[in-house]
Motif scaffolding. Structure first.
Motif, PDB file in Angstrom:
ATOM      1  N   VAL A 132      13.825   4.870   4.671  1.00 48.27           N
ATOM      2  CA  VAL A 132      13.068   4.905   4.590  1.00 48.27           C
ATOM      3  C   VAL A 132      12.375   3.959   5.650  1.00 48.27           C
ATOM      4  CG1 VAL A 132      10.620   4.914   4.010  1.00 48.27           C
ATOM      5  CG2 VAL A 132      11.604   5.767   2.341  1.00 48.27           C
ATOM      6  N   PHE A 133      11.694   4.249   6.554  1.00 48.54           N
ATOM      7  CA  PHE A 133      11.436   3.271   7.892  1.00 48.54           C
ATOM      8  C   PHE A 133       9.895   3.453   8.018  1.00 48.54           C
ATOM      9  CE2 PHE A 133      15.722   4.920   8.789  1.00 48.54           C
ATOM     10  CZ  PHE A 133      16.172   3.335   9.488  1.00 48.54           C
ATOM     11  N   ASN A 134       9.256   1.689   8.074  1.00 50.64           N
ATOM     12  CA  ASN A 134       7.708   1.449   8.499  1.00 50.64           C
ATOM     13  C   ASN A 134       8.122   1.411  10.014  1.00 50.64           C
ATOM     14  OD1 ASN A 134       5.262   0.452   8.240  1.00 50.64           O
ATOM     15  ND2 ASN A 134       6.464  -1.578   8.115  1.00 50.64           N
ATOM     16  N   ILE A 135       6.980   2.454  10.700  1.00 46.76           N
ATOM     17  CA  ILE A 135       7.060   2.280  12.089  1.00 46.76           C
ATOM     18  C   ILE A 135       5.385   2.052  11.974  1.00 46.76           C
ATOM     19  CG2 ILE A 135       6.403   3.764  14.243  1.00 46.76           C
ATOM     20  CD1 ILE A 135       8.841   4.197  13.150  1.00 46.76           C
ATOM     21  N   THR A 149       0.572  -1.291  -0.231  1.00 47.87           N
ATOM     22  CA  THR A 149       0.042  -0.144   0.310  1.00 47.87           C
ATOM     23  C   THR A 149       0.952   1.285   0.596  1.00 47.87           C
ATOM     24  OG1 THR A 149      -0.603   0.010   2.649  1.00 47.87           O
ATOM     25  CG2 THR A 149      -1.895  -1.013   1.057  1.00 47.87           C
ATOM     26  N   ALA A 150       2.398   1.193   0.408  1.00 48.99           N
ATOM     27  CA  ALA A 150       2.949   2.432   1.009  1.00 48.99           C
ATOM     28  C   ALA A 150       4.059   3.222  -0.219  1.00 48.99           C
ATOM     29  CB  ALA A 150       4.037   2.470   1.496  1.00 48.99           C
ATOM     30  N   ARG A 164      -1.651  -1.002  12.782  1.00 51.33           N
ATOM     31  CA  ARG A 164      -1.296   0.758  11.874  1.00 51.33           C
ATOM     32  C   ARG A 164      -0.272   0.799  11.547  1.00 51.33           C
ATOM     33  NH1 ARG A 164      -4.210   4.509  16.093  1.00 51.33           N
ATOM     34  NH2 ARG A 164      -4.364   6.360  14.383  1.00 51.33           N
ATOM     35  N   ARG A 165       0.499   1.824  10.796  1.00 53.43           N
ATOM     36  CA  ARG A 165       1.155   1.916  10.350  1.00 53.43           C
ATOM     37  C   ARG A 165       1.749   3.162   9.908  1.00 53.43           C
ATOM     38  NH1 ARG A 165       3.807  -1.234   5.419  1.00 53.43           N
ATOM     39  NH2 ARG A 165       2.007  -1.389   3.911  1.00 53.43           N
ATOM     40  N   LEU A 195      -0.478   7.377   8.562  1.00 57.14           N
ATOM     41  CA  LEU A 195      -0.324   6.688   8.846  1.00 57.14           C
ATOM     42  C   LEU A 195      -2.145   6.051   8.806  1.00 57.14           C
ATOM     43  CD1 LEU A 195      -0.707   5.314  12.322  1.00 57.14           C
ATOM     44  CD2 LEU A 195      -1.824   7.299  13.236  1.00 57.14           C
ATOM     45  N   THR A 196      -2.331   4.182   8.703  1.00 56.82           N
ATOM     46  CA  THR A 196      -2.950   3.793   8.026  1.00 56.82           C
ATOM     47  C   THR A 196      -3.351   2.474   8.743  1.00 56.82           C
ATOM     48  OG1 THR A 196      -2.073   4.685   5.685  1.00 56.82           O
ATOM     49  CG2 THR A 196      -3.584   2.803   5.873  1.00 56.82           C
TER      50      THR A 196
END
Length: 117
Positions: A109-112, A58-59, A98-99, A90-91
């Motif tokens: 780039v980091f996925n939080i 999705t990103a 949720r990230r 935020l999704t």
């Protein structure tokens, strides 16, 4: 915000063809998290884990690591306060997290991410 776990996100072209190396050669367990674009290999005995990603579902960009936190909203607020670029908003994702994605000043780039009930 407290970081609870970090997974390296390694880009691969094809997860099934990479499986023999990570499971067979390295002896990691395939956690098979139920998505065709990402999976996790781990060793519970040593607390080692790695995620293989073909492309994020999705990103717009692929992260280099996924960082699990206990407060994703707090992490996002702090990233905004510090002026960091938010690459993916935020999704709430259909797979139960949720990230958001944040770009570090060095360009990575980091996925939080935080799991939700």
């Amino acid at each position: 915000m407290r970081v609870t776990r970090i997974y390296a996100d390694l880009h691969v072209d094809d997860i099934p063809s990479a499986r023999d190396f990570y499971a067979g050669y390295l002896g990691l367990s395939d956690e098979s998290i139920g998505m065709d674009w990402v999976t996790r290999f781990s060793s519970p005995e040593t607390d080692v884990s790695v995620q293989l990603v073909t492309r994020d579902a999705t990103a717009p960009e692929d992260p280099i690591a996924s960082i699990k936190v206990d407060d994703v909203e707090g992490a996002l607020a702090d990233a905004h306060r510090r002026g960091y670029e938010i690459v993916h908003p935020l999704t709430k994702e259909p797979w139960g997290v949720r990230r958001f994605f944040v770009r570090a000043p060095d360009g990575n780039v980091f996925n939080i991410v935080q799991h939700v009930d």
